[in-house]
Design a protein around this motif. Structure first.
Motif, short mmCIF file in Angstrom:
data_model
loop_
_atom_site.label_atom_id
_atom_site.label_comp_id
_atom_site.label_asym_id
_atom_site.label_seq_id
_atom_site.Cartn_x
_atom_site.Cartn_y
_atom_site.Cartn_z
N UNK A 16 14.30 2.03 4.38
CA UNK A 16 13.19 1.09 4.30
C UNK A 16 13.45 0.26 2.94
N UNK A 17 13.53 -0.87 3.31
CA UNK A 17 13.41 -2.01 2.08
C UNK A 17 11.94 -2.64 1.98
N UNK A 18 11.68 -2.64 0.67
CA UNK A 18 10.37 -3.17 -0.05
C UNK A 18 10.45 -4.29 -0.67
N UNK A 19 9.77 -5.20 -0.81
CA UNK A 19 9.84 -6.42 -1.66
C UNK A 19 9.14 -5.90 -2.90
N UNK B 39 10.07 7.36 -1.07
CA UNK B 39 11.26 7.47 -0.15
C UNK B 39 11.72 5.96 0.18
N UNK B 40 11.31 5.15 -0.66
CA UNK B 40 11.94 3.68 -0.21
C UNK B 40 13.53 3.61 -0.75
N UNK B 41 14.28 3.05 0.18
CA UNK B 41 15.78 3.15 -0.19
C UNK B 41 16.19 1.82 -0.71
N UNK B 42 15.53 0.91 -0.61
CA UNK B 42 16.00 -0.36 -1.27
C UNK B 42 14.71 -1.41 -1.74
N UNK B 43 15.02 -1.78 -2.68
CA UNK B 43 13.91 -2.67 -3.41
C UNK B 43 14.41 -4.02 -3.78
N UNK B 44 13.96 -5.17 -3.27
CA UNK B 44 14.52 -6.52 -3.31
C UNK B 44 13.63 -7.18 -4.10
N UNK B 45 14.05 -8.21 -4.95
CA UNK B 45 13.45 -8.97 -5.76
C UNK B 45 13.11 -10.65 -5.09
N UNK C 24 1.57 -6.43 -7.76
CA UNK C 24 0.51 -6.08 -7.20
C UNK C 24 0.73 -4.51 -6.38
N UNK C 25 2.05 -4.22 -6.58
CA UNK C 25 2.36 -2.98 -5.38
C UNK C 25 2.83 -2.00 -6.67
N UNK C 26 3.46 -0.88 -5.92
CA UNK C 26 3.89 0.36 -6.82
C UNK C 26 5.00 -0.12 -7.70
N UNK C 27 5.28 0.78 -8.64
CA UNK C 27 6.42 0.46 -9.71
C UNK C 27 7.70 0.79 -8.81
N UNK C 28 8.84 0.65 -9.43
CA UNK C 28 10.02 0.85 -9.01
C UNK C 28 10.16 2.42 -8.79
N UNK C 29 9.79 3.54 -9.98
CA UNK C 29 9.78 4.78 -9.68
C UNK C 29 8.83 5.36 -8.83
N UNK C 30 7.61 4.43 -8.56
CA UNK C 30 6.78 5.07 -7.68
C UNK C 30 7.18 4.83 -6.26
N UNK C 31 8.12 3.73 -5.95
CA UNK C 31 8.78 3.26 -4.85
C UNK C 31 9.69 4.43 -4.29
N UNK D 51 0.80 -1.32 0.05
CA UNK D 51 -0.03 -0.01 0.00
C UNK D 51 0.79 1.33 0.03
N UNK D 52 0.60 2.09 -1.02
CA UNK D 52 1.62 3.32 -1.10
C UNK D 52 1.40 4.08 0.38
N UNK D 53 0.37 4.32 0.67
CA UNK D 53 0.07 5.37 1.91
C UNK D 53 1.01 4.57 3.12
#
Length: 271
Positions: free
Chosen positions: A195-198, A213-219, A202-209, A180-182
């Motif tokens: 903050x690391x988000x998977x 303010x997300x700092x790390x995006x894991x696969x 179903x969630x925000x795109x990389x650009x949206x994350x 959830x973006x909010x």
């Protein structure tokens, strides 16, 4: 030392502090997959606990793959990219044993470790984090809570756990399952660590994350599962008399992947 003469752990940590440019972190499962990803410009590579376990016929998340994980870290740790290792819950409930595992990972070149609570007591994971940071101060500890992954997504419990992990010394926190973006933006505002988000379809795109303010995006295990799916699709195509679709690296590229790995530990491109 890295090309910029910064300690590897410091250089890796810096990749989590680039506003608007999160660390996009692919998860590999062997030398070939890690080398191929690094050749595409990813400065950091993670391992996947599911992939490590599945590759040897063991279940994920049951602390049964410590030696397999260490063996993979030994294979990948000397390569020219930052390596961070998914170590489940540290493969032990004894904080000192977890710290011992962190020492072994650091000794073979890993600069980060991911430790998860599995919805167990938060004070236990906090004790593990503190023990690891005391034993290997330069190790980037990413503390994962499973409140959204396997729990009911309770916001107060999530914040309580993350606060405990930050106070114990975690360098970053990970909340897989939160899409959830909010909710993501709210966590970013209330946290003191990256903050690391998977990533999720179903969630925000990389650009949206990045905007959130997300700092790390894991696969996570996605690439491994996609690779298995591609193999099944290829066999279905061949059995039906069709040419398999998708990307197929050449024999020579797979035989000697190190020839195409040119990214240095200090590189920033694509990751």
């Amino acid at each position: 030392m890295t090309a910029d003469q910064s300690p590897p752990g410091t250089s890796f940590a810096a990749l989590h502090h680039r506003p608007g440019e999160p660390l996009l972190l692919p998860n590999a499962w062997d030398h070939a997959s890690a080398a191929a990803l690094a050749a595409r410009g990813f400065a950091a590579i993670a391992t996947s606990s599911l992939a490590v376990a599945a590759a040897v016929g063991l279940p994920d998340g049951e602390a049964r793959t410590r030696e397999h994980t260490l063996r993979l870290a030994l294979t990948l740790g000397s390569e020219p990219y930052h390596l961070t290792v998914d170590a489940e819950g540290g493969f032990s409930d004894d904080p000192e044993e977890v710290a011992g595992t962190a020492r072994e990972l650091w000794a073979v070149g890993a600069v980060g470790v991911n430790l998860e609570d599995g919805l167990g007591p938060s004070d236990l994971l906090a004790a593990k984090i503190a023990a690891v940071k005391a034993a290997v101060p330069g190790m980037f500890v990413n503390a994962r809570t499973d409140t959204y992954w396997s729990g009911d997504g309770d916001e107060r419990d999530t914040l309580r756990r993350l606060d405990a992990y930050q106070q114990a010394g975690a360098d970053g926190v990970f909340v897989p399952g939160l899409t959830d973006p909010a909710g993501i933006a709210g966590l970013v505002r209330r946290l003191d660590t990256p903050l690391n988000i998977l990533h999720s379809s179903a969630g925000p795109t990389v650009a949206h994350l990045a905007d959130l303010g997300v700092a790390r995006i894991s696969l996570g295990s996605l690439l491994y599962r996609r690779a298995l799916g591609a193999a099944l699709d290829a066999m279905a195509d061949i059995a039906a008399g069709r040419a398999p679709g998708g990307t197929t690296p050449s024999y020579d590229e797979v035989r000697a992947p190190e020839r195409s790995v040119s990214v240095s530990r200090s590189a920033n491109s694509t990751g």
